[in-house]
Design a protein around this motif. Structure first.
Motif, PDB file in Angstrom:
ATOM      1  N   HIS A 293       0.434   5.724  -5.839  1.00 31.49           N
ATOM      2  CA  HIS A 293      -0.245   4.595  -5.193  1.00 31.49           C
ATOM      3  C   HIS A 293      -1.547   5.074  -4.569  1.00 31.49           C
ATOM      4  O   HIS A 293      -1.572   6.049  -3.816  1.00 31.49           O
ATOM      5  N   SER A 294      -2.618   4.359  -4.859  1.00 33.12           N
ATOM      6  CA  SER A 294      -3.931   4.815  -4.408  1.00 33.12           C
ATOM      7  C   SER A 294      -4.182   4.505  -2.940  1.00 33.12           C
ATOM      8  O   SER A 294      -4.829   5.276  -2.233  1.00 33.12           O
ATOM      9  N   THR A 295      -3.700   3.364  -2.478  1.00 29.82           N
ATOM     10  CA  THR A 295      -3.946   2.991  -1.080  1.00 29.82           C
ATOM     11  C   THR A 295      -2.662   2.505  -0.410  1.00 29.82           C
ATOM     12  O   THR A 295      -1.817   1.876  -1.046  1.00 29.82           O
ATOM     13  N   PHE A 296      -2.558   2.816   0.874  1.00 24.33           N
ATOM     14  CA  PHE A 296      -1.473   2.298   1.700  1.00 24.33           C
ATOM     15  C   PHE A 296      -1.875   2.511   3.158  1.00 24.33           C
ATOM     16  O   PHE A 296      -2.592   3.463   3.491  1.00 24.33           O
ATOM     17  N   SER A 297      -1.421   1.617   4.002  1.00 21.86           N
ATOM     18  CA  SER A 297      -1.805   1.671   5.415  1.00 21.86           C
ATOM     19  C   SER A 297      -0.859   2.579   6.191  1.00 21.86           C
ATOM     20  O   SER A 297       0.217   2.947   5.710  1.00 21.86           O
ATOM     21  N   LYS A 298      -1.275   2.906   7.416  1.00 20.00           N
ATOM     22  CA  LYS A 298      -0.416   3.716   8.274  1.00 20.00           C
ATOM     23  C   LYS A 298       0.874   2.977   8.577  1.00 20.00           C
ATOM     24  O   LYS A 298       1.959   3.575   8.611  1.00 20.00           O
TER      25      LYS A 298
ATOM     26  N   SER B 108       2.628   9.242  -4.388  1.00 19.01           N
ATOM     27  CA  SER B 108       1.542   9.784  -5.220  1.00 19.01           C
ATOM     28  C   SER B 108       1.013   8.793  -6.255  1.00 19.01           C
ATOM     29  O   SER B 108      -0.150   8.871  -6.654  1.00 19.01           O
TER      30      SER B 108
ATOM     31  N   LEU C 277       5.323  -1.144  -0.234  1.00 18.59           N
ATOM     32  CA  LEU C 277       3.869  -1.173  -0.367  1.00 18.59           C
ATOM     33  C   LEU C 277       3.369  -2.492  -0.945  1.00 18.59           C
ATOM     34  O   LEU C 277       2.178  -2.813  -0.839  1.00 18.59           O
TER      35      LEU C 277
ATOM     36  N   GLN D 143       2.382   0.771   6.663  1.00 14.71           N
ATOM     37  CA  GLN D 143       3.236   0.838   5.470  1.00 14.71           C
ATOM     38  C   GLN D 143       3.903   2.206   5.357  1.00 14.71           C
ATOM     39  O   GLN D 143       5.077   2.312   4.994  1.00 14.71           O
ATOM     40  N   ARG D 144       3.147   3.219   5.663  1.00  9.99           N
ATOM     41  CA  ARG D 144       3.691   4.580   5.588  1.00  9.99           C
ATOM     42  C   ARG D 144       4.837   4.762   6.596  1.00  9.99           C
ATOM     43  O   ARG D 144       5.892   5.325   6.265  1.00  9.99           O
TER      44      ARG D 144
END
Length: 433
Positions: free
Chosen positions: A94-99, A92, A51, A101-102
């Protein structure tokens, strides 16, 4: 001594192929956390590193992964997403992450496994539930096989094929790809949790690999003995198999009607604490019936009102001839003939040489032994005796086709072949004294 004169070996060698791989969850080992209970696991560290990548770097890395692995598996991005879904705890914090990154995180928690790199053996055969395309006067079949890969972990894989009217056997070439099923649900049962798994119906049956799912199966799903079971006109395919945790074994039961969806269930009872159980293809006198070995030496006949609970039993077969002096066991479910129940057996003789024989049991009362092999029907051929475990021939189930027995069998715990036998010659060879 040579093989039985009426045995016709067919040169259909099914050998392990290390190029056939599935993608499985990778779980990093966790270091001890005895100083600070808030220490993060290795999984958290890996997620944080991914991330922390900028958008372009993450996209480039994901493209590189897909370029390397896309031709080896179906729907990789979907698989990465599904694995990421199982990593929610690591996301959990981490507030933001891109598709992207996921999906990349999902890729980091998967690995390839060559499920039949070491061996492809101990086959079992049943008629295919879909007989469309069968040769005239012949049949389509499904063959189950035990694949073994790194760490001697066993899984269940399949092939399809056809039997011609004259008994000639052909096996369809396996698909290049392979996959493990989706776990549809876990169901609490009276003797432990059952697991339902499902494959995609458009995949070839040779792509389907049932890999260990539960803790009792951690080190293997071994030696499935398939049988087409008939009950009041309803037909279901069952297979007893050995679940191996790495420390203990037990017998479990698999069931399916279409070889797309399967249920794996534990068995209960004193008889289920052993391996090598084989279910009769129908009830006997209103009860389910099994052949099993409870003492590492003899074969027992076991009855039950409950398909999932097996206790007791009576010994019906003990080692009698030199080729089976060490121990005997069953080689799959009994086959119903007009003359009685034909039970294929294995015997262990000098230098732990495994051979295959047969027994004829009374149709109304299978505890009565009518005849048995004085000499083996199949023994390790000089040209086939080398392998992972030398001097072994073994099968987990045969079928009847017209006037013949179609017998798939394994060679030295390494690869598999087929043989056919005329039923009348086989029965004539049995000792009735």
């Amino acid at each position: 001594m040579s093989q039985a004169k009426f045995l016709n070996r067919q040169a259909l060698y099914l050998r392990p192929d290390p190029a056939r791989v599935v993608v499985r969850p990778f779980k990093p080992a966790t270091e001890p956390r005895d100083l600070n209970p808030t220490d993060k696991t290795r999984a958290n560290h890996i997620v944080e590193r991914v991330l922390a990548l900028d958008v372009d770097t993450a996209a480039h890395q994901l493209d590189d992964v897909l370029e390397n692995f896309n031709g080896r598996h179906r729907n990789l991005l979907e698989t990465f997403e599904a694995r990421a879904d199982e990593m929610e705890d690591a996301f959990s914090a981490h507030s933001t992450f891109s598709k992207i990154q996921r999906q990349l995180v999902g890729a980091y928690f998967l690995h390839e496994y060559s499920f039949e790199a070491a061996a492809l053996f101990n086959p079992s055969i049943v008629l295919h539930p879909d007989q469309s395309g069968a040769p005239e006067g012949g049949s389509r079949f499904i063959l189950s096989l035990r694949g073994v890969g790194e760490g001697h972990i066993s899984s269940l894989t399949f092939r399809s094929g056809a039997i011609a009217a004259d008994g000639a056997v052909s096996v369809d070439p396996p698909a290049r790809l392979a996959s493990i099923p989706k776990v549809a649900k876990r169901i609490p049962g009276p003797y432990g949790d059952c697991v339902d798994v499902i494959f995609k119906p458009n995949e070839d049956i040779s792509e389907r690999v049932i890999f260990p799912i539960t803790e009792t199966q951690t080190n293997g799903i071994e030696d499935a003995r398939f049988v087409e079971f008939s009950d009041g006109g309803k037909k279901t395919f069952y297979a007893t198999y050995t679940a191996y945790s790495g420390a203990a074994i037990r017998s479990e039961l698999l069931q399916t009607s279409d070889f797309v969806s399967f249920r794996l269930s534990p068995l209960k009872g004193s008889a289920a604490r052993n391996k090598g159980m084989a279910l009769f293809p129908r009830k006997i006198n209103g009860k389910y019936a099994m052949i099993g070995r409870q003492d590492n030496e003899n074969l027992y006949l076991i009855y039950s009102d409950d398909l999932y609970a097996w206790d007791g039993g009576q010994p019906i077969l003990k080692p009698r001839f030199p080729w089976e002096f060490v121990q005997i066991g069953n080689c799959g479910s009994p086959i119903e003939l007009d003359e009685g129940w034909l039970l294929l057996t294995h015997g262990v003789g000098p230098v732990r040489k495994y051979s295959i024989g047969a027994v004829l049991l009374d149709k109304r009362d299978p505890s009565k032994v009518l005849a048995r092999s004085r000499e083996p029907l199949v023994r390790p051929d000089p040209s086939e005796r080398e392998g992972y475990v030398p001097n072994v021939v073994y099968t987990c189930g045969a079928i009847r086709h017209n006037d013949q027995i179609i017998l798939p069998y394994a060679i030295s715990d390494t690869f598999s072949n087929f043989a056919t036998m005329k039923i009348d010659a086989l029965l004539a060879s049995l000792d009735r004294s």
